[in-house]
Design a protein around this motif. Structure first.
Motif, PDB file in Angstrom:
ATOM      1  N   UNK A 196       0.845  -1.193   0.000  1.00  0.00           N
ATOM      2  CA  UNK A 196       0.000   0.000   0.000  1.00  0.00           C
ATOM      3  C   UNK A 196       0.883   1.247   0.000  1.00  0.00           C
ATOM      4  N   UNK A 197       0.976   2.000  -1.124  1.00  0.00           N
ATOM      5  CA  UNK A 197       0.335   1.728  -2.414  1.00  0.00           C
ATOM      6  C   UNK A 197       1.016   0.576  -3.145  1.00  0.00           C
ATOM      7  N   UNK A 198       0.416   0.153  -4.240  1.00  0.00           N
ATOM      8  CA  UNK A 198       0.942  -0.973  -5.000  1.00  0.00           C
ATOM      9  C   UNK A 198       2.286  -0.636  -5.647  1.00  0.00           C
ATOM     10  N   UNK A 199       3.156  -1.639  -5.707  1.00  0.00           N
ATOM     11  CA  UNK A 199       4.401  -1.494  -6.456  1.00  0.00           C
ATOM     12  C   UNK A 199       4.059  -1.405  -7.941  1.00  0.00           C
ATOM     13  N   UNK A 200       4.770  -0.565  -8.650  1.00  0.00           N
ATOM     14  CA  UNK A 200       4.559  -0.427 -10.092  1.00  0.00           C
ATOM     15  C   UNK A 200       4.628  -1.797 -10.763  1.00  0.00           C
ATOM     16  N   UNK A 201       3.580  -2.201 -11.504  1.00  0.00           N
ATOM     17  CA  UNK A 201       3.571  -3.524 -12.143  1.00  0.00           C
ATOM     18  C   UNK A 201       4.752  -3.775 -13.064  1.00  0.00           C
ATOM     19  N   UNK A 202       5.297  -2.704 -13.676  1.00  0.00           N
ATOM     20  CA  UNK A 202       6.462  -2.878 -14.547  1.00  0.00           C
ATOM     21  C   UNK A 202       7.659  -3.413 -13.756  1.00  0.00           C
ATOM     22  N   UNK A 203       7.779  -2.948 -12.522  1.00  0.00           N
ATOM     23  CA  UNK A 203       8.880  -3.408 -11.661  1.00  0.00           C
ATOM     24  C   UNK A 203       8.732  -4.893 -11.364  1.00  0.00           C
ATOM     25  N   UNK A 204       7.513  -5.312 -10.983  1.00  0.00           N
ATOM     26  CA  UNK A 204       7.288  -6.708 -10.628  1.00  0.00           C
ATOM     27  C   UNK A 204       7.351  -7.616 -11.850  1.00  0.00           C
ATOM     28  N   UNK A 205       6.860  -7.140 -12.986  1.00  0.00           N
ATOM     29  CA  UNK A 205       6.917  -7.947 -14.209  1.00  0.00           C
ATOM     30  C   UNK A 205       8.360  -8.270 -14.561  1.00  0.00           C
ATOM     31  N   UNK A 206       9.239  -7.291 -14.421  1.00  0.00           N
ATOM     32  CA  UNK A 206      10.643  -7.522 -14.749  1.00  0.00           C
ATOM     33  C   UNK A 206      11.328  -8.356 -13.681  1.00  0.00           C
ATOM     34  N   UNK A 208      10.063 -10.617 -11.632  1.00  0.00           N
ATOM     35  CA  UNK A 208       9.622 -12.010 -11.617  1.00  0.00           C
ATOM     36  C   UNK A 208       9.571 -12.640 -13.012  1.00  0.00           C
ATOM     37  N   UNK A 209       9.958 -11.831 -14.031  1.00  0.00           N
ATOM     38  CA  UNK A 209       9.927 -12.322 -15.420  1.00  0.00           C
ATOM     39  C   UNK A 209       8.531 -12.841 -15.772  1.00  0.00           C
ATOM     40  N   UNK A 210       7.537 -12.006 -15.479  1.00  0.00           N
ATOM     41  CA  UNK A 210       6.146 -12.344 -15.743  1.00  0.00           C
ATOM     42  C   UNK A 210       5.538 -11.354 -16.727  1.00  0.00           C
ATOM     43  N   UNK A 211       4.493 -11.793 -17.407  1.00  0.00           N
ATOM     44  CA  UNK A 211       3.709 -10.879 -18.211  1.00  0.00           C
ATOM     45  C   UNK A 211       3.024  -9.878 -17.283  1.00  0.00           C
ATOM     46  N   UNK A 212       2.946  -8.638 -17.708  1.00  0.00           N
ATOM     47  CA  UNK A 212       2.359  -7.593 -16.861  1.00  0.00           C
ATOM     48  C   UNK A 212       0.911  -7.908 -16.493  1.00  0.00           C
ATOM     49  N   UNK A 213       0.174  -8.590 -17.391  1.00  0.00           N
ATOM     50  CA  UNK A 213      -1.205  -8.956 -17.085  1.00  0.00           C
ATOM     51  C   UNK A 213      -1.277  -9.932 -15.912  1.00  0.00           C
ATOM     52  N   UNK A 214      -0.276 -10.804 -15.796  1.00  0.00           N
ATOM     53  CA  UNK A 214      -0.213 -11.733 -14.669  1.00  0.00           C
ATOM     54  C   UNK A 214       0.015 -10.964 -13.377  1.00  0.00           C
ATOM     55  N   UNK A 215       0.899  -9.970 -13.431  1.00  0.00           N
ATOM     56  CA  UNK A 215       1.158  -9.139 -12.255  1.00  0.00           C
ATOM     57  C   UNK A 215      -0.105  -8.397 -11.835  1.00  0.00           C
ATOM     58  N   UNK A 216      -0.808  -7.835 -12.810  1.00  0.00           N
ATOM     59  CA  UNK A 216      -2.051  -7.127 -12.492  1.00  0.00           C
ATOM     60  C   UNK A 216      -3.064  -8.058 -11.834  1.00  0.00           C
ATOM     61  N   UNK A 217      -3.141  -9.287 -12.325  1.00  0.00           N
ATOM     62  CA  UNK A 217      -4.053 -10.270 -11.738  1.00  0.00           C
ATOM     63  C   UNK A 217      -3.664 -10.576 -10.288  1.00  0.00           C
TER      64      UNK A 217
END
Length: 227
Positions: A196-206, A208-217
């Motif tokens: 809280x607040x959320x970490x930027x999804x771009x950071x987590x996608x990179x 964890x090597x995940x698609x950004x849609x997976x991070x958003x989910x």
């Protein structure tokens, strides 16, 4: 019935004995993530511990808690329930460097990967079969696991990611002694994907090597902002 109560009391006594040996090494260490100094006492919220009661006003009830034998509700999504006994529950524990936890597991329930930043954990199984483990720090990230049955004990070193999973089709019960009056708990998935607040999804996608849609989910699953 009397034998069961006796075994329960002996288990709790042994946990406290083991925990007291662990605790002496750690708790003058910080009991919270930070402690910003203040000279204005009305602005003080807490110290490294808690403010102390006048000894003349202390009673036996300050060192007492009942009801730890009562099973807890494990109907949540994870199928587990952790009941922490610390200085908030037993005021006499303040500054003594120990705490205790009861962990109830539904069939196949999980106490998910987490960290206690301030404490080593001594874990004993009273009922059921639990698959437990911890992972060492970088660069090895070595996994240590064990299947535990009633009467078995396992140690989770301070600050390392660890978990407990009920590997059986019946309820399980364990107790933990923790070498701090405030062991802290960082649950990995909740912290990463539900901050809280959320970490930027771009950071987590990179990361964890995940698609950004997976991070958003995943953020929708763990964040109250998106529920």
């Amino acid at each position: 019935m009397m034998k069961g109560v006796t075994n329960f009391l002996v288990t709790v006594a042994l946990l406290y004995l083991g925990c007291s040996l662990i605790a002496s090494a750690y708790d003058p260490a910080p009991l919270q993530d930070f402690c910003v100094a203040t000279e204005n006492s009305p602005s003080a919220v807490f110290t490294n511990g808690k403010f102390c009661k006048d000894p003349k006003l202390v009673t036996a009830n300050d060192f007492f808690l009942s009801g730890l034998n009562i099973p807890r509700n494990t109907s949540d999504a994870l199928g587990s329930n952790v009941t922490l006994v610390n200085a908030d529950k037993i005021p006499g524990l303040n500054t003594l460097g120990v705490s205790l936890a009861r962990i109830d597991f539904a069939p196949y329930g999980l106490n998910p990967p987490h960290i206690h930043p301030h404490a080593t954990e001594l874990f004993v199984v009273l009922k059921g079969t639990l698959y437990v483990g911890f992972v060492t720090s970088n660069p090895d990230n070595r996994l240590f696991t064990k299947v535990l049955n009633a009467g078995d004990v396992f140690v989770f070193p301070i600050g390392l990611i660890h978990f407990q999973f009920n590997a059986g089709s019946t309820n399980a019960l364990a107790f933990s002694s923790l070498g701090s009056q405030n062991p802290g708990r960082i649950t990995i998935a909740n912290t990463i994907f539900g901050s809280n607040p959320l970490i930027n999804p771009d950071v987590l996608a990179k990361a964890f090597q995940l698609d950004k849609n997976v991070v958003n989910y995943l953020q929708k699953q763990f964040s109250s902002e998106n529920i």
